[in-house]
Design a protein around this motif. Structure first.
Motif: not given
Length: 180
Positions: A29-38
Motif C-alpha cells: 500500500y505504500t510502495g516502500i521497499g518494492l524493487p523499481l527495476a523490472t
C-alpha cells in the motif's frame, strides 16, 4: 506436571505469523521497499491487443517474433539476422517459436532478402502495416514484436537491444507460459 506453553510463547508464535503479513501489506500500500527495476528488457504491451487474422493465420499455434517493414534497409536486415540468431540460440524452445517478416515488398524481393535466413518466413501483406498504424504501434523503427500463440501482442523489442537481452526475456516468458 503442566505441559502447556507459557503465554509469552503463544504471543511469539502469533507475532511470527502476523508480522510478515503486516510488512507485506505495508509494502503493497505504500510502495516502500518494492524493487523499481523490472526483469524484462523489452517493453510489455497493454493487455488484449489482438493481431489481425491475416497475421494470426500464419502463427500455427506458435510464439512469433515479428518484424514489420515497408522496405528492407540495412537496419531491417540487421533485425532479420538478429531474429534468426535468437531463434537458433533457443534450441529447447525452437519448436515453440517462429520468425515472421511482414513487408510491402514484392514477393520476389522478400525471397531474395531472406534466402540466407531460412528460419524466417516472409509475407507480402500491407494489412498488418495498416493494423499497426491503427493501434498506434511504432513499427517504423524495425522493432521486433513478440506475439503469443493466441494472437495477442505481448512485447516490443527496440532495435537498440542486443540479442542476449531479447533472448533472456523470451526464455523467461516461455518458461513461465504454458501455452504454445
Amino acid at each position: 506436571m503442566n505441559k502447556s506453553l507459557p503465554k509469552w510463547r503463544y504471543t511469539l508464535i502469533w507475532l511470527c505469523c502476523l508480522l510478515p503479513m503486516a510488512v507485506a501489506w505495508l509494502m503493497a500500500y505504500t510502495g516502500i521497499g518494492l524493487p523499481l527495476a523490472t526483469r524484462n528488457n523489452g517493453q510489455l504491451m497493454p493487455p488484449g491487443i489482438q493481431v489481425p487474422q491475416s497475421l494470426s493465420s500464419h502463427q500455427n499455434g506458435k510464439w512469433t517474433l515479428l518484424l514489420i517493414s515497408h522496405d528492407c534497409s540495412s537496419s531491417c536486415q540487421q533485425q532479420l539476422h538478429r531474429m534468426q540468431q535468437i531463434h537458433k540460440s533457443l534450441p529447447k524452445l525452437y519448436d515453440r517459436i517462429q520468425t515472421l517478416w511482414y513487408s510491402t515488398l514484392p514477393p520476389a524481393q522478400l525471397n531474395s532478402v531472406t534466402a540466407a535466413d531460412t528460419a524466417i518466413h516472409s509475407v507480402h501483406n500491407t494489412s498488418v502495416n495498416n493494423w499497426a498504424n491503427q493501434q498506434q504501434l511504432d513499427w517504423q523503427d524495425h522493432s521486433i514484436w513478440l506475439i503469443d500463440p493466441n494472437g495477442i501482442l505481448v512485447m516490443q523489442f527496440q532495435p537498440q537491444l542486443n540479442g542476449k537481452q531479447i533472448r533472456s526475456d523470451i526464455k523467461w516468458l516461455l518458461k513461465a507460459s504454458r501455452i504454445g
